[in-house]
Design an enzyme around this catalytic site. Structure first.
Site, short mmCIF file in Angstrom:
data_model
loop_
_atom_site.label_atom_id
_atom_site.label_comp_id
_atom_site.label_asym_id
_atom_site.label_seq_id
_atom_site.Cartn_x
_atom_site.Cartn_y
_atom_site.Cartn_z
N ASP A 212 0.85 -1.19 0.00
CA ASP A 212 0.00 0.00 0.00
C ASP A 212 0.88 1.24 0.00
OD1 ASP A 212 -1.86 1.96 0.44
OD2 ASP A 212 -2.18 1.43 2.56
N ASN B 165 -0.31 4.55 -0.84
CA ASN B 165 -0.96 5.81 -0.44
C ASN B 165 -1.59 5.72 0.95
OD1 ASN B 165 -3.08 4.19 -1.03
ND2 ASN B 165 -4.19 5.67 -2.29
N ASP C 70 -3.94 3.84 2.52
CA ASP C 70 -5.37 3.74 2.80
C ASP C 70 -5.73 2.31 3.20
OD1 ASP C 70 -5.03 2.46 0.42
OD2 ASP C 70 -6.56 3.58 -0.69
N ASP D 281 -1.78 -1.12 -3.91
CA ASP D 281 -2.05 -0.34 -5.13
C ASP D 281 -0.88 -0.45 -6.11
OD1 ASP D 281 -0.14 1.41 -3.93
OD2 ASP D 281 -1.77 2.32 -2.76
N ASP E 115 -5.67 -10.05 -15.51
CA ASP E 115 -6.77 -10.98 -15.29
C ASP E 115 -7.89 -10.52 -16.21
OD1 ASP E 115 -8.34 -12.93 -13.85
OD2 ASP E 115 -7.10 -12.50 -12.10
N ASP F 159 -10.33 -15.78 -16.54
CA ASP F 159 -11.12 -16.20 -15.40
C ASP F 159 -12.23 -17.16 -15.86
OD1 ASP F 159 -11.79 -15.59 -12.55
OD2 ASP F 159 -13.68 -14.94 -13.41
N GLU G 58 -8.16 -20.45 -16.52
CA GLU G 58 -8.61 -21.10 -15.28
C GLU G 58 -9.77 -22.02 -15.65
OE1 GLU G 58 -10.72 -20.12 -10.96
OE2 GLU G 58 -11.20 -18.97 -12.73
N HIS H 167 -5.50 -17.42 -4.97
CA HIS H 167 -6.33 -16.55 -4.13
C HIS H 167 -7.69 -17.15 -3.78
CE1 HIS H 167 -7.71 -15.96 -8.15
NE2 HIS H 167 -8.77 -15.33 -7.70
N ASP H 168 -8.01 -18.30 -4.34
CA ASP H 168 -9.30 -18.94 -4.03
C ASP H 168 -9.14 -20.11 -3.06
OD1 ASP H 168 -10.80 -17.31 -5.76
OD2 ASP H 168 -10.26 -18.54 -7.48
#
Ligand code: GLC
Length: 537
Positions: free
Chosen positions: A27, A29, A31, A35, A104, A205, A262, A327-328
């Site tokens: 990150d 910035n 928040d 990013d 992606d 995807d 995928e 990530h799944d």
């Protein structure tokens, strides 16, 4: 297995790809959300890792109902990740360092807030009505028995136009109608936009979902022992492959681009369906993930079977690709470590991943042994976790912030991150491992360097000498005069392997420290030892 490949360097075959989950990488910035500038800031880390391509999780404008897999504008960067200028800066930086950028690409569905869907739902005669899949009631009920992959019926009733629309995932992710020519052309223009910008490829995807049964037949119920009938009519229709082939033709009008698909079909390891999407090996997908290793218990024979099946079924011109987590799914470090010896198993698995014939995909944080983080209910972000709590807490556990250092917030941000960082960040982090000769990070770096430096590993043929007997895998990788032998001991006890024909081998790398630098007649392996050897005679 695997004939010698004499082609020159091809990035998507010979290099290592890093799967970078943008929201959790770094990150800039402050928040709490990762990013694009954050990636730029940490770019040296990626260069030093030796990877040759980065697959970015979706960064397009999105309401984030499914964290970017619900897109409202395919040509815009979501403000939480930065701007188009940031993206161009990242792309230029990557290219200057010989690193490719893979986006992606979500072709099955858009967000329900996408202007196409807003128009499509406006009226029955809207010109974009047919860009999505709308159906009347059938006997007063849903049009088919199709289920959403995220649970419940795949049909959502639209009160204003009195029809159902199809959503194979969330109701906020309506499925596009790829049988409609105008949609097809409009979507290919979105893809062309990124190709013209200079991106190097796409991770497609759920690409096997894009075309549905023309007659909208009910899916047969799943019977135990026949799981391949699962979603027979709502995915894997032949026309999906036709679209992939068309997309390949579009990519082939550019230079050096790549498509990786995928295609997740149970049971993992049944790769016949997946392989269809590779066409003849040079006219459909370049790569399709093989998820089967992820679903195997820690067993050398079972691992061998996965690799053998994949290698034997691939079309001659096709190329394998392997992955340990994403990530799944659960992080590989936890999964492998059911039982004990997580750290040792992670090393063996990574040697396999990086030295097999095929493209390795590394999931961010895997290289430092990041683990699943238990997420409390109030912190859950994943829509699946929200829906199925407490039976399933969702996918957040493997998407937590990258652990850069022992500083506050793990060096990821200077404020509280969007998902809690793993509690072990003060001891498992990049900074700690960076200078430790024997850390997992150093191990990954060495493996990638070896792959980058030895054509036998990146390009060579594959031949198994130990197929899992006694819990040992051993295979040679040969390219022209160069011969590499990889031996992996999956056991918690020592093993000895004999070397045929008076050959002599130099130890290029071992997970354990040894006095001797060469092996003759036999190789002695410590428990959970992995070795990479180079033939010297
Ligand atoms: C893929 C993505 C997953 C997403 C789903 C719907 O499986 O990997 O994260 O939720 O597609 O787009």
């Amino acid at each position: 297995m695997g004939e010698v490949n004499k082609e020159d360097y091809i990035w998507w075959k010979h290099g290592v790809v890093y799967h970078l989950y943008v929201r959790s990488f770094n990150d800039n910035n402050n928040d709490g959300i990762g990013d694009l500038q954050g990636i730029i800031q940490r770019f040296d880390y990626l260069v030093q890792l030796g990877i040759k391509a980065i697959w970015l999780s979706p960064i397009y404008a999105s309401p984030m109902k499914d964290y970017g897999y619900d897109i409202v504008n395919y040509r815009a960067i979501d403000p939480s990740y930065g701007t188009m200028e940031d993206f161009k800066e990242l792309l230029a930086l990557a290219h200057a360092n010989g690193i490719k950028i893979v986006m992606d690409m979500v072709m099955n569905h858009t967000s329900n807030e996408h202007p196409w869907f807003v128009e499509s739902s406006a009226s029955l005669d809207n010109p974009k009505r047919d860009w999505y899949i709308w159906k009347n009631k059938r006997n007063g009920k849903v049009p088919t028995n199709w289920r959403s992959a995220f649970g419940g019926s795949a049909w959502e009733w639209d009160e204003s136009t009195q029809q159902y629309y199809l959503h194979s995932f969330l109701k906020d992710q309506p499925d596009l109608n790829w049988r409609n020519k105008d949609l097809h052309n409009a979507f290919f223009e979105e893809i062309r936009f990124w190709l013209d910008l200079g991106v190097d490829g796409f991770r497609l995807d759920v690409i096997n979902y894009i075309v549905k049964d023309e007659k909208f037949r009910d899916n047969p119920f799943i019977k135990w022992g026949r799981p391949t009938k699962d979603r027979l009519y709502s995915r894997n229709r032949g026309s999906s492959i036709k679209i992939v082939r068309k997309l390949r033709q579009l990519l082939d009008t550019y230079e050096d681009k790549m498509l990786v698909g995928e295609i997740y079909t149970p049971p993992p390891g049944n790769n016949a369906t997946v392989i269809n999407y590779l066409g003849e090996g040079d006219n459909a997908l370049h790569l399709a993930f093989d998820f089967s290793l992820i679903f195997r218990f820690w067993n050398a024979k079972k691992y061998y079977k996965c690799i053998e099946t994949w290698e034997n079924n691939l079309p001659e011109k096709a190329w394998p690709s392997y992955v340990l987590s994403n990530h799944d799914l659960l992080r590989s470090y936890n999964r492998l470590g059911i039982g004990r010896n997580k750290a040792e198993k992670a090393r063996i698995a990574s040697i396999l991943l990086i030295t097999l014939r095929g493209t390795p995909f590394i999931y961010y944080g895997e290289e430092i042994g990041m683990q699943n983080q238990k997420i409390r209910r109030k912190h859950i972000k994943d829509p699946l976790g929200k829906k199925y709590w407490p039976f399933f807490s969702g996918r957040d556990k493997s998407r937590t912030p990258m652990q850069w250092s022992a500083e506050d917030y793990g060096g990821f941000s200077s404020v509280k991150s969007w998902l809690p960082i793993n509690r072990n960040f003060y001891r498992v982090n990049v900074e700690v491992q960076e200078n430790e000769r024997n850390s997992l990070l150093s191990h990954y770096r060495t493996l990638i360097i070896l792959r980058n430096n030895y054509k036998a590993i990146s390009h060579g043929s594959l031949n198994f000498l130990q197929q899992g007997e006694n819990g040992v895998l051993g295979y040679t990788r040969i390219y022209e005069e160069q011969e590499i032998y990889i031996v992996l001991n999956f056991n918690n006890s020592k093993r000895t392997i004999s070397i045929p024909n008076d050959e002599s081998w130099q130890i290029l790398y071992t997970t354990h420290l040894h006095e001797e630098k060469t092996c003759q007649d036999f190789i002695e392996l410590d428990k959970y030892e992995g070795m990479i050897l180079l033939k010297i005679e």
